[in-house]
Design an enzyme around this catalytic site. Structure first.
Site, PDB file in Angstrom:
ATOM      1  N   ASP A 231       0.856  -1.187   0.000  1.00 61.47           N
ATOM      2  CA  ASP A 231       0.000   0.000   0.000  1.00 61.47           C
ATOM      3  C   ASP A 231       0.896   1.242   0.000  1.00 61.47           C
ATOM      4  OD1 ASP A 231      -2.017  -1.825   0.149  1.00 61.47           O
ATOM      5  OD2 ASP A 231      -2.599  -1.374   2.211  1.00 61.47           O
ATOM      6  N   ARG A 297     -16.185 -13.262  -0.217  1.00 62.55           N
ATOM      7  CA  ARG A 297     -15.436 -12.508   0.808  1.00 62.55           C
ATOM      8  C   ARG A 297     -15.532 -11.018   0.520  1.00 62.55           C
ATOM      9  NH1 ARG A 297     -10.249 -10.338   1.367  1.00 62.55           N
ATOM     10  NH2 ARG A 297      -9.475 -10.359   3.494  1.00 62.55           N
TER      11      ARG A 297
END
Ligand SMILES: C=C1C[C@]23C[C@@]1(O)CC[C@H]2[C@@]12CCC[C@@](C)(C(=O)O1)[C@H]2[C@@H]3C(=O)O
Ligand SMILES: O=C(O)CCC(=O)C(=O)O
Ligand SMILES: [Fe+2]
Length: 358
Positions: A231, A297
């Site tokens: 990230d 999910r």
């Protein structure tokens, strides 16, 4: 214009890399989604990233150890109401259960940040991922009115929950950021934009709802939920559905390791900018998501970064003659631009040894 819009304007994505597959009608893995070059093997590794109770008197040293060794940890006692986490999960499942024609009304534009589409990192890979994303910065009202044009209560409900969650995430991210800075032995005075004189500058944030639908051929090892990446943020706070595993991190000597969901816990990821601020002491760990053939999910990722134009550099208290700064100062926008060009190699662009070697 925030750092993401500025960066995305100069790095637009192809239209065919925005519209996701209609996962609801797909009964096999199409060639476009088969990652055949690198069969994806599910790890046998047993082990867990640290689980830190934020009320533990040793929380700061546990955080330091976790950031240095893993770059990822789970937190409990974080103060986010369980009911809010549940509401976010339900809204996310509801959003991604909409029929294709309805959710496509919120499609992201090629240069845009917010709305529905494939993960933006699809751009870097020849094969597509088995996932879809809805991105927000603050209120999603502009998209909610298109998603549910005749259901005002539904629009308001979705927007209120998403806004409330981002407000809570901002407070929690600030708290986690300060704990991480403190654990490095730095004071808030050592971080320019936290100084009281500059504290009027607002951090930049981005909020993603991720969906990984049930995948027909997940056992083939050819489906990828979210490809390996780090990230770019200072830190990311991630909520993952409690019923379904899928998130994995890459450890240097262990390979891929699952981060199993724990009811009520949140995952914290060290981002690239934190790696720079810690002068390389904290890891921004490579992570990916695998899919399965039984459960849908979902996850909610809150990316927390510095205010616009603020440059992040290695914290002054970590620098001396024997520990020179490993990175030159860099803003979130500059890092995003470098990621758009070099993706997982972007940090090298800002390494001082590379800068002088250029
Ligand atoms: C194409 C891009 C998507 C991304 C920003 C970027 O320009 C390059 C990196 C991508 C990534 C990967 C990690 C999560 C994320 C939010 C980030 O900080 O960098 C995404 C960005 C995105 O999806 O918008
Ligand atoms: O879905 C997940 O668990 C992780 C998603 C992720 O890594 C991201 O959105 O950057
Ligand atoms: Fe991520």
């Amino acid at each position: 214009m925030n750092s993401f819009s500025a960066s995305f304007k100069s790095n637009p994505v192809d239209f065919h890399k925005i519209i996701p597959l209609d996962f609801k009608t797909a009964n096999k893995l199409p060639d476009s989604h088969k990652w055949t070059d690198h069969p994806i093997v599910n790890p046998f590794t047993v082990g867990t990233v640290p689980i830190i109770n934020l009320s533990d008197p040793n929380a700061i040293s546990l955080i330091k150890h976790a950031c240095e060794k893993w770059g990822v940890f789970q937190i409990t006692n974080h103060g986010i109401p369980l009911n809010l986490l549940r509401q976010v999960e339900l809204q996310t499942l509801g959003l991604f259960s909409l029929p294709a024609h309805q959710i496509l009304s919120a499609l992201r534009s090629p240069e845009g940040i917010t709305g529905y589409g494939q993960p933006r990192i699809s751009f870097f890979f020849p094969k597509l991922m088995w996932s879809e994303v809805f991105s927000m910065i603050g209120s999603p009202i502009e998209h909610a009115t298109k998603l549910w044009p005749h259901q005002h209560a539904r629009q308001a409900n979705f927007c209120n929950i998403m806004e409330e969650y981002q407000k809570e995430m901002k407070k929690l991210s600030e708290k986690m950021f300060k704990l991480m800075v403190e654990s490095l032995g730095a004071t808030l005075e050592d971080v320019d934009w936290l100084k009281p004189t500059m504290s009027c500058k607002e951090p930049e944030t981005l909020f993603h709802l991720n969906s990984y639908p049930v995948c027909p051929d997940s056992d083939s090892g050819c489906a990828m939920g979210f490809a390996p990446h780090t990230d770019s943020s200072l830190l990311t706070v991630l909520y993952q559905s409690t019923t379904t595993s899928g998130l994995q991190i890459f450890g240097d000597n262990i390979g891929w390791m699952p981060v199993h969901p724990i009811s009520g816990a949140l995952v914290v990821n060290v981002g690239d900018l934190m790696h720079i601020l810690s002068n390389g002491q904290f890891k921004s760990t490579l992570h990916r998501v695998l899919v399965n053939n039984t459960h849908h999910r979902v996850s909610a990722a809150y990316f927390y970064g510095p205010p616009k134009d603020v440059k992040i550099s290695p914290s002054i208290n970590l620098i001396d003659h024997d520990h020179p700064p490993l990175f030159c100062p860099v803003s979130w926008k500059e890092l995003l631009d470098a990621k758009a060009k070099h993706f997982n190699k972007a940090l090298e662009v800002f390494r001082n040894d590379m800068v002088t070697a250029k």
